[in-house]
Design a protein around this motif. Structure first.
Motif, PDB file in Angstrom:
ATOM      1  N   VAL A 181       4.395   9.016   3.007  1.00  0.00           N
ATOM      2  CA  VAL A 181       3.557   7.866   3.358  1.00  0.00           C
ATOM      3  C   VAL A 181       4.431   6.869   4.098  1.00  0.00           C
ATOM      4  CG1 VAL A 181       3.949   6.835   1.066  1.00  0.00           C
ATOM      5  CG2 VAL A 181       2.037   6.047   2.469  1.00  0.00           C
ATOM      6  N   MET A 182       3.916   6.291   5.170  1.00  0.00           N
ATOM      7  CA  MET A 182       4.749   5.428   5.992  1.00  0.00           C
ATOM      8  C   MET A 182       3.943   4.280   6.600  1.00  0.00           C
ATOM      9  SD  MET A 182       5.291   7.805   9.400  1.00  0.00           S
ATOM     10  CE  MET A 182       6.143   6.489  10.284  1.00  0.00           C
ATOM     11  N   GLU A 183       4.621   3.155   6.746  1.00  0.00           N
ATOM     12  CA  GLU A 183       4.048   2.049   7.510  1.00  0.00           C
ATOM     13  C   GLU A 183       4.078   2.412   8.991  1.00  0.00           C
ATOM     14  OE1 GLU A 183       5.487  -1.937   6.608  1.00  0.00           O
ATOM     15  OE2 GLU A 183       6.435  -1.149   4.784  1.00  0.00           O
ATOM     16  N   VAL A 184       3.038   2.043   9.687  1.00  0.00           N
ATOM     17  CA  VAL A 184       2.987   2.283  11.129  1.00  0.00           C
ATOM     18  C   VAL A 184       2.624   0.959  11.799  1.00  0.00           C
ATOM     19  CG1 VAL A 184       2.016   3.651  12.990  1.00  0.00           C
ATOM     20  CG2 VAL A 184       2.235   4.652  10.704  1.00  0.00           C
ATOM     21  N   SER A 185       3.613   0.321  12.378  1.00  0.00           N
ATOM     22  CA  SER A 185       3.410  -0.996  12.984  1.00  0.00           C
ATOM     23  C   SER A 185       2.788  -0.872  14.369  1.00  0.00           C
ATOM     24  CB  SER A 185       4.749  -1.727  13.098  1.00  0.00           C
ATOM     25  OG  SER A 185       5.584  -1.076  14.047  1.00  0.00           O
ATOM     26  N   SER A 186       2.251  -1.968  14.856  1.00  0.00           N
ATOM     27  CA  SER A 186       1.682  -1.981  16.203  1.00  0.00           C
ATOM     28  C   SER A 186       2.761  -1.733  17.248  1.00  0.00           C
ATOM     29  CB  SER A 186       0.983  -3.317  16.462  1.00  0.00           C
ATOM     30  OG  SER A 186       1.872  -4.409  16.237  1.00  0.00           O
ATOM     31  N   HIS A 187       3.962  -2.253  16.997  1.00  0.00           N
ATOM     32  CA  HIS A 187       5.068  -1.996  17.917  1.00  0.00           C
ATOM     33  C   HIS A 187       5.349  -0.505  18.001  1.00  0.00           C
ATOM     34  CE1 HIS A 187       5.676  -6.270  17.175  1.00  0.00           C
ATOM     35  NE2 HIS A 187       6.586  -6.325  18.127  1.00  0.00           N
ATOM     36  N   ALA A 188       5.359   0.157  16.842  1.00  0.00           N
ATOM     37  CA  ALA A 188       5.666   1.587  16.802  1.00  0.00           C
ATOM     38  C   ALA A 188       4.621   2.400  17.551  1.00  0.00           C
ATOM     39  CB  ALA A 188       5.759   2.057  15.355  1.00  0.00           C
TER      40      ALA A 188
ATOM     41  N   THR B  31       0.829  -1.209   0.000  1.00  0.00           N
ATOM     42  CA  THR B  31       0.000   0.000   0.000  1.00  0.00           C
ATOM     43  C   THR B  31       0.856   1.248   0.000  1.00  0.00           C
ATOM     44  OG1 THR B  31      -1.757  -1.206   1.178  1.00  0.00           O
ATOM     45  CG2 THR B  31      -1.856   1.200   1.199  1.00  0.00           C
ATOM     46  N   VAL B  32       1.939   1.243   0.774  1.00  0.00           N
ATOM     47  CA  VAL B  32       2.862   2.386   0.782  1.00  0.00           C
ATOM     48  C   VAL B  32       3.429   2.625  -0.614  1.00  0.00           C
ATOM     49  CG1 VAL B  32       5.156   3.139   1.566  1.00  0.00           C
ATOM     50  CG2 VAL B  32       3.478   2.346   3.223  1.00  0.00           C
ATOM     51  N   CYS B  33       3.848   1.555  -1.276  1.00  0.00           N
ATOM     52  CA  CYS B  33       4.400   1.689  -2.631  1.00  0.00           C
ATOM     53  C   CYS B  33       3.364   2.237  -3.604  1.00  0.00           C
ATOM     54  CB  CYS B  33       4.919   0.342  -3.127  1.00  0.00           C
ATOM     55  SG  CYS B  33       6.421  -0.223  -2.314  1.00  0.00           S
ATOM     56  N   LEU B  34       2.133   1.773  -3.490  1.00  0.00           N
ATOM     57  CA  LEU B  34       1.067   2.244  -4.363  1.00  0.00           C
ATOM     58  C   LEU B  34       0.772   3.728  -4.133  1.00  0.00           C
ATOM     59  CD1 LEU B  34      -1.183  -0.901  -4.056  1.00  0.00           C
ATOM     60  CD2 LEU B  34      -0.493   0.097  -6.247  1.00  0.00           C
ATOM     61  N   VAL B  35       0.672   4.125  -2.876  1.00  0.00           N
ATOM     62  CA  VAL B  35       0.401   5.529  -2.566  1.00  0.00           C
ATOM     63  C   VAL B  35       1.550   6.409  -3.052  1.00  0.00           C
ATOM     64  CG1 VAL B  35       0.111   7.210  -0.702  1.00  0.00           C
ATOM     65  CG2 VAL B  35      -1.123   5.033  -0.613  1.00  0.00           C
ATOM     66  N   GLN B  36       2.776   5.956  -2.828  1.00  0.00           N
ATOM     67  CA  GLN B  36       3.925   6.742  -3.289  1.00  0.00           C
ATOM     68  C   GLN B  36       3.910   6.894  -4.811  1.00  0.00           C
ATOM     69  OE1 GLN B  36       7.808   4.966  -3.006  1.00  0.00           O
ATOM     70  NE2 GLN B  36       8.826   6.943  -2.742  1.00  0.00           N
ATOM     71  N   SER B  37       3.563   5.834  -5.520  1.00  0.00           N
ATOM     72  CA  SER B  37       3.506   5.895  -6.981  1.00  0.00           C
ATOM     73  C   SER B  37       2.439   6.890  -7.439  1.00  0.00           C
ATOM     74  CB  SER B  37       3.217   4.507  -7.550  1.00  0.00           C
ATOM     75  OG  SER B  37       3.220   4.523  -8.961  1.00  0.00           O
ATOM     76  N   ILE B  38       1.315   6.916  -6.750  1.00  0.00           N
ATOM     77  CA  ILE B  38       0.248   7.866  -7.087  1.00  0.00           C
ATOM     78  C   ILE B  38       0.698   9.292  -6.807  1.00  0.00           C
ATOM     79  CG2 ILE B  38      -2.076   8.627  -6.442  1.00  0.00           C
ATOM     80  CD1 ILE B  38      -2.701   5.629  -5.880  1.00  0.00           C
ATOM     81  N   LEU B  39       1.368   9.508  -5.676  1.00  0.00           N
ATOM     82  CA  LEU B  39       1.860  10.848  -5.346  1.00  0.00           C
ATOM     83  C   LEU B  39       2.867  11.335  -6.382  1.00  0.00           C
ATOM     84  CD1 LEU B  39       2.323  10.477  -1.478  1.00  0.00           C
ATOM     85  CD2 LEU B  39       0.506  11.717  -2.672  1.00  0.00           C
ATOM     86  N   GLU B  40       3.737  10.435  -6.827  1.00  0.00           N
ATOM     87  CA  GLU B  40       4.706  10.803  -7.860  1.00  0.00           C
ATOM     88  C   GLU B  40       3.997  11.143  -9.172  1.00  0.00           C
ATOM     89  OE1 GLU B  40       7.332   7.473  -7.987  1.00  0.00           O
ATOM     90  OE2 GLU B  40       8.537   8.165  -6.279  1.00  0.00           O
ATOM     91  N   GLN B  41       2.960  10.373  -9.490  1.00  0.00           N
ATOM     92  CA  GLN B  41       2.170  10.652 -10.692  1.00  0.00           C
ATOM     93  C   GLN B  41       1.499  12.034 -10.579  1.00  0.00           C
ATOM     94  OE1 GLN B  41       2.080   8.458 -13.208  1.00  0.00           O
ATOM     95  NE2 GLN B  41       0.544   9.403 -14.548  1.00  0.00           N
ATOM     96  N   TRP B  42       1.178  12.414  -9.384  1.00  0.00           N
ATOM     97  CA  TRP B  42       0.539  13.703  -9.103  1.00  0.00           C
ATOM     98  C   TRP B  42       1.544  14.852  -9.135  1.00  0.00           C
ATOM     99  CZ3 TRP B  42      -2.134  15.237  -3.866  1.00  0.00           C
ATOM    100  CH2 TRP B  42      -3.152  16.169  -4.115  1.00  0.00           C
TER     101      TRP B  42
END
Length: 501
Positions: A189-196, A131-142
């Motif tokens: 955009v960033m992953e946010v783990s339960s540990h974090a 999901t992070v990769c997809l969002v980043q790709s969309i932001l770059e397209q934008w």
């Protein structure tokens, strides 16, 4: 926005102990009003002018390293020992939650870089990296200068740094966001783990949006129960306070309502009954096609990402980007321009007459999803190579064994990252699940402790039209053994075998 932590600082390159001590929940004695320009929980990173934060960790207590911190120039210590006003000759400040103070203070010293950024957090058991990769790709397209932080690495305007954790520690994140700001980044955009979330590594970050992908059993060795695991995930949604922000949840997950209830901003859903849906899905051998239906219109999608789990990841990215105002045609362009994600259903294609897929699936639900996706593109026998990590939740091992038996035609059970545990004992735990589900050794599966040997055996077994799925490690280029960490990459092992045969 600072409401979640009850206090905040103005941007500053230096701060005084009195400024820190005046905040809610922090107590200090009559110490001199010293200033500090750096804060860290790692005594090895202390420098002259640092505030050292002594944290009770999983295996060590930061209070044991105060002498080292003092020698390296620490001016004071922050910890959670009540009624302590001095230690090793240094002023001692008390905080009920030192980790939270560390995060907010680190970001303040860095100039609160996320204050003028759009920050999107992604949480869930599976699908975060994709999901992070997809969002980043969309932001770059934008056309937006962007940053992406997660398991696959930290990327700032194309510059990549290795990732030691899904979510870095608070002081490291503050530095990363400051670097991103200095490079003109407007969206992250960033992953946010339960540990974090539990360890307050994301304290001080102003989130504008959050995505919940799904939740299944994982990390119970740390959280104890699924209820506690879920409670940590929900905290991300509670942190999104900007009224212009958006939260997004997977409507197909039974816990979606919990995340909706936690949201304080406009909320969107995705999935079969969500605001963003995929219709007329066609799974090909090298692409996936579907009709994207959203509140902002409909569009045809053709993506190189395979499997229904990736359709779900795409819908989550669509929902959050649409909710933030990205035009639909830009969203579609960003999705279709992303051809592959490292170690996520990654196709190893050296012109062999059978398929090899490498994937990071390391939970029973993740394994079920990738086996289903593999089955859809396999015309022959589906062969699986997998294992389970050591020093992690043992209860999921038999469940993964059962999932492997059900989803594959034949599987090789092998080592993953055994860490300090006996690899043989880990494999016995997995085998219990296979046998309980009716599997027979030699007929349905076999056990090979050495991962290289297991991969070689699986590849040797493959015939024309078969598919070998190597699961568990994905993008990782290492293996953690009791003797230490060694270089190991499933993709390299597979390619070397193909080259040598």
């Amino acid at each position: 926005m600072c409401g979640y932590v009850n206090w905040c600082f103005h941007m500053a390159e230096k701060m005084t102990l009195n400024e820190l001590g005046s905040m809610d929940g922090i107590k200090m004695g009559s110490a001199p009003d010293l200033s500090f320009s750096h804060i860290t929980q790692d005594s090895r990173k202390v420098q002259p002018g640092s505030l050292f934060v002594a944290i009770h960790g999983d295996t060590t207590d930061g209070h044991h390293f105060i002498s080292q911190a003092k020698e390296q120039g620490a001016v004071a210590v922050l910890g959670n020992i009540p009624d302590q006003i001095e230690v090793e000759g240094l002023p001692y400040l008390f905080a009920e939650d030192p980790r939270r103070v560390l995060g907010v203070t680190a970001h303040a010293l860095a100039g609160d870089p996320t204050h003028n950024m759009t920050v999107i957090g992604v949480t869930g058991t599976n699908g975060k990296s994709s999901t992070v990769c997809l969002v980043q790709s969309i932001l770059e397209q934008w056309g937006k200068p962007s940053a992406a932080f997660g398991t696959l690495g930290y990327v700032i305007n194309g510059k990549k740094v290795e990732a030691p954790h899904t979510t870095p520690f608070a002081e490291d994140l503050a530095a990363l966001f400051r670097e991103a700001q200095d490079q003109g980044v407007t969206h992250a955009v960033m992953e946010v783990s339960s540990h974090a979330l539990e360890q307050e590594r994301v304290a001080g970050i102003e989130f504008n949006a959050a995505i919940f992908t799904n939740i299944t059993q994982d990390h119970l060795d740390y959280h104890g129960t699924m209820e506690d695991y879920l409670a940590e995930k929900v905290k991300l949604f509670e942190r999104v306070e900007n009224p212009d922000g958006v939260t997004v949840a997977n409507a197909d997950d039974p816990h979606a309502q919990v995340f909706r209830d936690a949201s304080q901003v406009p909320h969107l859903t995705f999935g079969n009954s969500g605001d963003c849906q995929a219709a007329k899905v066609k799974n090909g051998t090298h692409n996936t096609k579907f009709t994207l239906e959203t509140p902002w219109g409909s569009s045809e999608i053709k993506t190189r990402l395979l499997g229904s789990h990736n359709v779900s990841n795409i819908l989550g990215a669509v929902a959050v980007c649409g909710g933030l105002g990205v035009p639909l045609d830009t969203i579609v362009g960003g999705i279709e321009s992303l051809h592959a994600i490292p170690g996520r259903f990654e196709d190893i294609d050296e012109k062999q007459d059978f398929r090899i897929i490498v994937d990071y699936a390391h939970t029973d639900d993740g394994l079920i999803n990738v086996l289903k996706a593999a089955r859809e593109i396999c015309s022959g026998t589906l062969i699986l190579v997998f294992g389970c990590g050591g020093d992690r939740d043992k209860t999921k091992r038999p469940k993964m064994g059962a999932a492997a038996l059900k989803g594959s035609d034949y599987c090789f059970v092998t080592s993953d990252n055994p860490r300090t545990e006996s690899p043989e004992l880990i494999l016995m735990d997995i085998e219990q699940g296979i046998q309980h589900s009716g599997g027979k050794r030699g007929e349905d599966y076999e056990i090979i402790v050495d991962r290289t040997e297991a991969i070689h055996a699986a590849l040797h077994r493959a015939k024309v039209g078969d598919l070998v799925l190597i699961a568990g490690k994905g993008h990782e280029d290492y293996q953690i053994l009791n003797s230490g960490r060694i270089h190991f990459d499933d993709r390299e092992v597979a390619r070397a075998w193909l080259e040598a045969r």
